[in-house]
Design a protein around this motif. Sequence first.
Motif: not given
Length: 112
Positions: A9-13, A34-36, A96-106
């Motif tokens: 996901i762009p922005g996730i490191e 930022d996210v654990l 898929l909900q976790l991935r969606s959350l990470m997209n929003k957070l990124a």
Amino acid sequence: MLIQNLTNIPGIELVGYADGENDALEQLSSNHCDVLILDIRLKQGNGVNLLRSLNSLPNININVKVIFTNNASDTYRRACTQYGVAHFFDKSTDFLQLRSLMNKLASSITIS
């Protein structure tokens, strides 16, 4: 698989990975995140104890705490919410909900 999928996901490191409570505390003390994303079961210790420890350490500031676990009981949900968990996902049904959350957070978290 989780790490590979989420770091695409762009922005996730990825800034760290730990499979035990002590290692996680050590890494979180020396690296900002930022996210654990945390599981209840760890090879050493457990996620609820880690959350309890994090709440007592004022020098560790995590914007978003997420649980991703196979132990998705209401008891664990309540305990984790008490320690600041904003999102609680079941590994067997909620990837898929976790991935969606990470997209929003990124796209919304300002990296420090």
